[in-house]
Structures are given as C-alpha cells and as structure tokens.
Design an enzyme around this catalytic site. Structure first.
Site, PDB file in Angstrom:
ATOM      1  N   GLU A 132     -20.707  15.946 -11.363  1.00 12.29           N
ATOM      2  CA  GLU A 132     -20.449  14.505 -11.512  1.00 12.29           C
ATOM      3  C   GLU A 132     -18.961  14.136 -11.468  1.00 12.29           C
ATOM      4  OE1 GLU A 132     -24.124  13.156 -14.338  1.00 12.29           O
ATOM      5  OE2 GLU A 132     -22.493  14.213 -15.324  1.00 12.29           O
TER       6      GLU A 132
HETATM    7  C1  TNX Z   1     -26.280  14.793 -16.684  1.00 13.40           C
HETATM    8  S1  TNX Z   1     -26.679  17.608 -15.925  1.00 13.40           S
HETATM    9  C2  TNX Z   1     -25.165  15.551 -16.964  1.00 13.40           C
HETATM   10  C3  TNX Z   1     -24.661  15.604 -18.340  1.00 13.40           C
HETATM   11  C4  TNX Z   1     -25.416  14.682 -19.259  1.00 13.40           C
HETATM   12  C5  TNX Z   1     -26.895  14.759 -18.958  1.00 13.40           C
HETATM   13  C6  TNX Z   1     -27.735  13.935 -19.894  1.00 13.40           C
HETATM   14  C7  TNX Z   1     -25.254  17.487 -15.626  1.00 13.40           C
HETATM   15  C8  TNX Z   1     -24.711  18.549 -14.830  1.00 13.40           C
HETATM   16  N1  TNX Z   1     -24.582  16.412 -16.074  1.00 13.40           N
HETATM   17  O1  TNX Z   1     -23.294  15.305 -18.355  1.00 13.40           O
HETATM   18  O2  TNX Z   1     -25.176  15.056 -20.567  1.00 13.40           O
HETATM   19  O3  TNX Z   1     -27.097  14.328 -17.649  1.00 13.40           O
HETATM   20  O4  TNX Z   1     -29.096  14.161 -19.691  1.00 13.40           O
END
Ligand code: TNX
Length: 528
Positions: free
Chosen positions: A343
């Site tokens: 992300e």
């Molecule tokens: C996505 S999964 C994220 C996390 C959040 C999560 C909450 C991922 C690699 N990144 O930063 O905590 O969703 O469900």
C-alpha cells in the site's frame, strides 16, 4: 440354601461387573476430535490409564514437554530414567521414523505405554501436542483413559503461520508468548510480527533510539502504546524457538512509516500530509530529534493507510534502513526478514521499485531472505524472495512468474481481523465477512489460477489490530478460525472437508475451553 450362600458372591460379581463396565468404556482412537487432523490414525480398541503413578521417560532437554503433559493431565508425573514401568510415557528421538521428516512424529499408545517418536525436537513437540489434546477428557476412577493405537503424522506445508500486528495496538511480551503457545499447540510454526506502522514503532533500535522512545508512545485511538526492548524481543524469539516457531520480523516500508518520520525529522518526507481522518496524536511533549530545520511529523492514531512514505531524496533514508535491518537481523535467528512493501499509495512507482531493490540488497547483505507483501513483484525480485499474497492476484502471479515463492494470506479467507458477520462486536469487513466455514473451506494450491502447489510455501493468517485492543479480542477473532487455518497448513487437502471438520470442531470445544480461550461460537457448528 443356595440362595443365601450365593447371594454375597452374586453381589460381589455384580459390583466387579459394574466397576469393570465403567473402566471398559468404549475407546476408539480414530474417533478422537484432534485438530489438525493427523495423516493416519490406527485404533486398537484398548486404553492406556494415565494416573498419578504414570512416569515420564525423556531426556532433560524435553522436560518442558513433560511438564506440559503433567499440566494437561492435572497430576505432577515423576520423571524416571529409561527402564520398565507399569505405566510410562516416553519421548524418544528415533531415526527409525526418518521418513516422517523433521516435523513428523509417531505416537504409539498401548495399555502400558505411550511413546512419541521423532527424528527432531520439532516432531517430539508436535507429537506431544497431539497427546495433550487426547488428555482433555473426563476422569474415570481418578485415571484418564487414553484410547490405544498409532498416529503417524507430518505436515502438508512447511510454512504454517499467523501474523500479529503489534503496531496498531501494542501487546505485551506476555500476550505475544501466550499467542505463540496457542498457535504452536495447533502445529503452526511461524509468527510474523508486524512491528512497525504509521501508528507505532515497537522495537528498540539502538542506533536510532527515538524510533521506539518517541515513535512507540501511542497507538490507534491514542492509547499509550509501548515497544519491545531488544532483550524483550530476544525472549520472545527464545520462547518461540522452544515451540518450533520461527519469528519473522516485519519493518513496513517505504509506506506505513509515519511513526519513524515522527521520531526523526532527518528522514521525514517534507511532503508528508496526514489523511483526512485527521487523527493526530499531538500535541506531543517529545518532538523527534531535530535535524537542521527538518521537522518530524506528528504521531498518528487514526486508521487510514498508504499515505506516508520514506523519501529517496533524503540522504539519511538509506542509512536508517541499513541500521534498522542490521540491528534487527542481528537479534533474529530465523532466516527471514519482512520489509512490508504494501500500500505505498503516495510513493512514486519508480521510487517504490528502487526502494524494494535497495531493501532486497540490504536484507541479503544481512544474510536473510527477503519477504514482502505481493506488491514487491513490481521490483526486480527473483527466486530468493518470498511474496505474501493478500489482495491482488495479478501481483501474486507476477511474483510467482519471477520465481518468488508465495505465502498465501488471501484477505477474503484468512484475515482474522475481518468480522464473522455484521453483528461481530469488533473487526473490519473491507475484504469480507468471514465465517468459520469460509475460512476453512478453500485450497491454497487452487486459490489463484497460475499459482500452483510448487510455488507455495504455505499459509499465514494475519491479525491486524486496528479494532483489536487486548488479548481477549485477539482470541475471540482468531478462535476458532485460526485452528482451521492450522489444519489447512498441516493436513493433506484430500483428507479434509468442512462437513467432517465442523463435527470435529464442535467436539473439540472442551479443549478450547481448557486452554482458556473465549472463542466465537459460530452458529455453523454444533458446539459440545
Ligand atoms: C490492509 S494487508 C493492510 C493493513 C491493514 C489491514 C486491515 C496489508 C498488507 N495491509 O495495513 O491493517 O488491511 O485489515
């Protein structure tokens, strides 16, 4: 005459008959509700009686396993040297079971003995865990009647893990150790610790002390946070190692990094903008160590993701990355280092690729294997890297095409922070509502077209903790889904179906209770 003569004998025989009926409870090892389900169980229809006079015969280094047997049986069993006993439990390293592999074991139960055999302490640990589950049963005449037979068992996948996010909410060393106890009892062998994120830096880095000292002072919602000293971390690693669990540390970069930018202005990206949810933690007493006129960011206690980033334009950035990876690698005996990589919404794509390439070299220079979330497939990764699939099949396939191994954590199936249904009191649902059957009923090897069994190291279930604030919350969200994930990792795919599992899970409830877990009583299961 006959009547009065035989009456006492008759009564005596009746008593003997009744007592023996009570002792000779029908006993069938193959009907036990073990999780994960073993590869093979052969029942022989008799019983081993565990009582206070049963002895333990094992090498000193396995004393912890002996103690766990005593604790589960509720009596303190004596340790004895090799010999012949009326009732004994043996743990033995034995090359005769080499074909079961390092984590495999054979558990042989006969009326006078229980023997766990394995070629490695990992197998002895797992054989003992199976035995501990067999000890959850009512006592008869102050003995535990364990059904006889043989279990031969070994894992399907080599990577069977869970991830705990200790950044969004901080969890104590004791909580992490209990989590290790619980996952390892279900034969999971990896605990991935998500040590850093926007909301909190949770590991002491001696060359950059303010990361933890300042970056660790809050959490989602603004609580006081916390961090692990390097000594704390070492004690977690040691606790895990005794239970065949490898700790995988994650430093999430180049995004999810605000807690570091708040600690050191020298690595702050001057363009850092807080997300609109505006959940600042400030005003704060301790600003980061100032570097010239570079101001650190404020601490952040909201739940938004992807808005912070390291900057390649700052000369200190790669020094910071080098130092953090070096210090953490030094206290991590396991072979892996997770660099995050997810992300990075505000990192320019060309910078993202450069970052991952740098991380990969630095991790390699510290003799570790790099793991990253699936987005790292955009960089120059190869067969030395491992990508963790969570959301994008395209990224995951690209990683496999570059030769990387894959850890399967599809968010719609195994994100344990997802709510069970719309009434679950905590948790999120951006990926899905995940009922116990949804979480169990899938196959890692067929989940993503083009990613086959050969590409896959195994399975990992993350517990993100934006809404999960204490150990009871962790246990409620993880159980019982986590033990189904443990079974997916351990049991051969063709040997498991939801219809059979749900009955076994229902009968397994007293064991979860004995472990002190307040689990979610899914309406999809008939709980005993
Ligand atoms: C996505 S999964 C994220 C996390 C959040 C999560 C909450 C991922 C690699 N990144 O930063 O905590 O969703 O469900």
């Amino acid at each position: 005459m006959m009547n009065t003569l035989f009456r006492p004998i008759l009564i005596f025989s009746l008593v003997v008959f009744l007592v023996s009926c009570k002792n000779a409870r029908p006993t069938n090892l193959a009907a036990e509700s073990l999780i994960p389900k073993p590869v093979s169980v052969t029942a022989t229809g008799k019983a081993f009686e565990l009582s206070a006079s049963t002895v333990l015969v094992l090498d000193d280094e396995y004393k912890m396993l002996g103690d766990s047997i005593s604790a589960a049986a509720g009596v303190s069993l004596k340790f004895e040297q090799e010999g012949t006993y009326k009732s004994a439990i043996y743990l033995k390293i034995d090359s005769a079971v080499a074909e079961l592999g390092r984590e495999g074991y054979e558990l042989t139960i006969e009326p006078a003995s229980i023997i766990v055999r394995a070629i490695d302490r990992a197998g002895l640990f797992y054989g003992t865990q199976t035995l501990l589950q067999l000890l959850t049963r009512p006592r008869v005449d102050n003995t535990l009647q364990i059904p006889t037979g043989t279990i031969r068992d070994f894992p399907n996948y080599s990577w069977r893990g869970s991830m705990l996010d200790v950044s969004r909410h901080f969890f104590s060393v004791a909580d992490v150790k209990r989590y290790i106890d619980l996952i390892s009892h279900y034969k999971m062998n990896v605990l991935h610790l998500h040590l850093t994120d926007d909301q909190g830096w949770r590991i002491e880095i001696k060359s950059w002390p303010n990361l933890a000292v300042h970056g660790g002072t809050t959490q989602v919602g603004g609580g006081k946070g916390g961090y692990y000293t390097q000594e704390d971390y070492k004690s977690i690693v040691a606790h895990a190692a005794q239970r065949n669990v490898v700790i995988v540390p994650e430093i999430d970069m180049p995004s999810h990094i605000n807690s570091a930018l708040a600690a050191y202005g020298s690595i702050n990206n001057p363009d850092t903008r807080f997300p609109k949810d505006g959940a600042y933690a400030g005003p704060v007493e301790t600003r980061g160590i100032m570097d010239g006129n570079n101001k650190p960011t404020d601490l952040y206690t909201g739940m938004d993701v992807g808005w912070s980033t390291l900057s390649l334009a700052r000369p200190s950035t790669l020094q910071f990355v080098n130092d953090v990876i070096r210090e953490l690698a030094e206290i991590t005996p396991g072979p892996y280092f997770h660099i995050g990589g997810d992300e990075a919404h505000v990192t320019k794509k060309e910078d993202y690729i450069k970052f991952i390439n740098h991380f990969s070299e630095i991790v390699k220079a510290n003799n570790k294997q790099m793991i990253g979330w699936e987005e790292i497939s955009q960089a120059n990764i190869d067969g030395n890297s491992i990508a963790q699939h969570w959301a994008s099949e395209e990224h995951a396939k690209a990683a496999a095409a570059k030769g990387a191994k894959i850890i399967m954590s599809p968010s719609k199936k195994v994100y344990l922070d997802m709510q069970y249904d719309s009434t679950t009191r905590i948790g999120l649902h951006w990926a899905a509502y995940i009922e116990v059957d949804d979480c169990y009923n899938w196959d890692p090897a067929t989940r993503v077209q083009g990613i086959t069994r050969d590409n896959i190291m195994g399975i990992e279930a993350p517990v993100w903790t934006e809404t999960i604030v204490n150990m009871a919350d962790i246990e409620y969200m993880a159980f019982p889904r986590l033990i189904g994930v443990a079974e997916i990792g351990w049991t051969p795919t063709e040997a498991r179906t939801w219809d059979e599992y749900k009955v076994r899970l229902g009968k397994h409830a007293p064991h979860l209770q004995k472990l002190g877990i307040d689990f979610y009583r899914s309406p999809k299961v008939n709980w005993e």
